[in-house]
Write a protein that holds these residues in place. Structure first.
Motif, PDB file in Angstrom:
ATOM      1  N   SER A 187      35.660  32.862  50.266  1.00 19.75           N
ATOM      2  CA  SER A 187      35.235  33.025  51.648  1.00 19.75           C
ATOM      3  C   SER A 187      34.623  34.402  51.901  1.00 19.75           C
ATOM      4  O   SER A 187      33.630  34.526  52.600  1.00 19.75           O
ATOM      5  N   CYS A 188      35.227  35.427  51.333  1.00 17.27           N
ATOM      6  CA  CYS A 188      34.773  36.798  51.583  1.00 17.27           C
ATOM      7  C   CYS A 188      33.610  37.232  50.699  1.00 17.27           C
ATOM      8  O   CYS A 188      32.727  37.954  51.153  1.00 17.27           O
ATOM      9  N   PHE A 189      33.641  36.815  49.421  1.00 16.25           N
ATOM     10  CA  PHE A 189      32.695  37.362  48.450  1.00 16.25           C
ATOM     11  C   PHE A 189      31.850  36.306  47.732  1.00 16.25           C
ATOM     12  O   PHE A 189      31.035  36.636  46.891  1.00 16.25           O
ATOM     13  N   GLY A 190      32.104  35.023  48.038  1.00 13.86           N
ATOM     14  CA  GLY A 190      31.339  33.968  47.392  1.00 13.86           C
ATOM     15  C   GLY A 190      31.666  33.777  45.920  1.00 13.86           C
ATOM     16  O   GLY A 190      30.849  33.292  45.149  1.00 13.86           O
ATOM     17  N   GLN A 191      32.873  34.173  45.520  1.00 15.09           N
ATOM     18  CA  GLN A 191      33.318  34.012  44.133  1.00 15.09           C
ATOM     19  C   GLN A 191      34.801  33.704  44.119  1.00 15.09           C
ATOM     20  O   GLN A 191      35.504  33.985  45.086  1.00 15.09           O
ATOM     21  N   ASP A 192      35.285  33.121  43.021  1.00 14.58           N
ATOM     22  CA  ASP A 192      36.688  32.709  42.944  1.00 14.58           C
ATOM     23  C   ASP A 192      37.653  33.845  42.631  1.00 14.58           C
ATOM     24  O   ASP A 192      38.847  33.710  42.889  1.00 14.58           O
ATOM     25  N   GLN A 193      37.172  34.927  42.053  1.00 15.75           N
ATOM     26  CA  GLN A 193      38.026  36.064  41.691  1.00 15.75           C
ATOM     27  C   GLN A 193      37.929  37.158  42.744  1.00 15.75           C
ATOM     28  O   GLN A 193      36.833  37.503  43.184  1.00 15.75           O
ATOM     29  N   TRP A 194      39.077  37.706  43.112  1.00 19.23           N
ATOM     30  CA  TRP A 194      39.086  38.841  44.026  1.00 19.23           C
ATOM     31  C   TRP A 194      38.540  40.048  43.263  1.00 19.23           C
ATOM     32  O   TRP A 194      38.987  40.316  42.141  1.00 19.23           O
ATOM     33  N   PRO A 195      37.591  40.785  43.826  1.00 21.78           N
ATOM     34  CA  PRO A 195      37.010  41.930  43.115  1.00 21.78           C
ATOM     35  C   PRO A 195      38.067  42.987  42.801  1.00 21.78           C
ATOM     36  O   PRO A 195      38.873  43.339  43.666  1.00 21.78           O
ATOM     37  N   PRO A 196      38.079  43.489  41.568  1.00 21.48           N
ATOM     38  CA  PRO A 196      39.106  44.457  41.183  1.00 21.48           C
ATOM     39  C   PRO A 196      39.017  45.784  41.941  1.00 21.48           C
ATOM     40  O   PRO A 196      40.020  46.483  42.061  1.00 21.48           O
ATOM     41  N   HIS A 197      37.866  46.107  42.488  1.00 18.58           N
ATOM     42  CA  HIS A 197      37.716  47.385  43.199  1.00 18.58           C
ATOM     43  C   HIS A 197      38.194  47.304  44.656  1.00 18.58           C
ATOM     44  O   HIS A 197      38.232  48.315  45.346  1.00 18.58           O
ATOM     45  N   VAL A 198      38.599  46.114  45.097  1.00 18.31           N
ATOM     46  CA  VAL A 198      39.101  45.923  46.459  1.00 18.31           C
ATOM     47  C   VAL A 198      40.586  45.576  46.374  1.00 18.31           C
ATOM     48  O   VAL A 198      40.953  44.635  45.665  1.00 18.31           O
ATOM     49  N   PRO A 199      41.470  46.322  47.064  1.00 19.42           N
ATOM     50  CA  PRO A 199      42.904  45.993  47.016  1.00 19.42           C
ATOM     51  C   PRO A 199      43.153  44.553  47.464  1.00 19.42           C
ATOM     52  O   PRO A 199      42.579  44.088  48.448  1.00 19.42           O
ATOM     53  N   GLU A 200      43.983  43.854  46.723  1.00 17.52           N
ATOM     54  CA  GLU A 200      44.307  42.478  47.090  1.00 17.52           C
ATOM     55  C   GLU A 200      45.066  42.464  48.415  1.00 17.52           C
ATOM     56  O   GLU A 200      45.942  43.293  48.640  1.00 17.52           O
ATOM     57  N   PRO A 201      44.759  41.519  49.267  1.00 17.89           N
ATOM     58  CA  PRO A 201      45.403  41.490  50.585  1.00 17.89           C
ATOM     59  C   PRO A 201      46.855  41.031  50.522  1.00 17.89           C
ATOM     60  O   PRO A 201      47.254  40.318  49.619  1.00 17.89           O
ATOM     61  N   THR A 202      47.601  41.482  51.502  1.00 19.13           N
ATOM     62  CA  THR A 202      48.984  41.061  51.700  1.00 19.13           C
ATOM     63  C   THR A 202      49.275  41.129  53.188  1.00 19.13           C
ATOM     64  O   THR A 202      48.399  41.483  53.977  1.00 19.13           O
TER      65      THR A 202
END
Length: 136
Positions: free
Chosen positions: A60-75
């Protein structure tokens, strides 16, 4: 600006089955399923609650299945309000019988809220709470 309510809340998780099990099986929330997304509309106190896989949030945010490593994963953190302090204590006993570990037992904070907290599989700090001012 006139904000009316919480429009929605969803945990974002790498372990959707474990998270859904906590919220649906252990806490007893009646979650529906739409593909990998679990949710319930009309949640009391908010309009929506969901269990959102991290891969879907990344899509939804980045158009890819993996969360970008340079962005902290949400919680997130969430507290579920109960009828009174005795209900908090009873809920803790019930969840412990189902194997849930707590960070601390029910206690009354200096501001008058009774709360017990635990960590969810996705790293969300979850509280079982009674805040008297919400019941006046």
């Amino acid at each position: 600006m006139d904000i009316q309510c919480i429009a929605g809340f969803a945990v974002i998780t790498k372990q959707p089955d474990a998270s859904a099990s906590l919220y649906q099986d252990t806490l007893g929330l009646p979650l529906e399923r739409q593909e990998d997304y679990r949710f319930m509309g009309g949640f009391p106190g908010a309009r929506h609650f969901g269990v959102w896989p991290l891969s879907m949030a990344a899509q939804s945010c980045f158009g890819q299945d993996q969360w970008p490593p340079h962005v902290p994963e949400p919680t997130a953190t969430i507290e579920f309000e109960l009828a009174d302090a005795a209900a908090v204590e009873a809920a803790v006993r019930e969840m412990k019988e189902k194997g849930q570990a707590f960070l601390h037992e029910p206690r009354t904070e200096p501001w008058g809220q009774t709360v017990a907290r635990f960590m969810s599989p996705e790293g969300v700090l979850v509280g079982l709470s009674y805040a008297p001012w919400l019941h006046e």
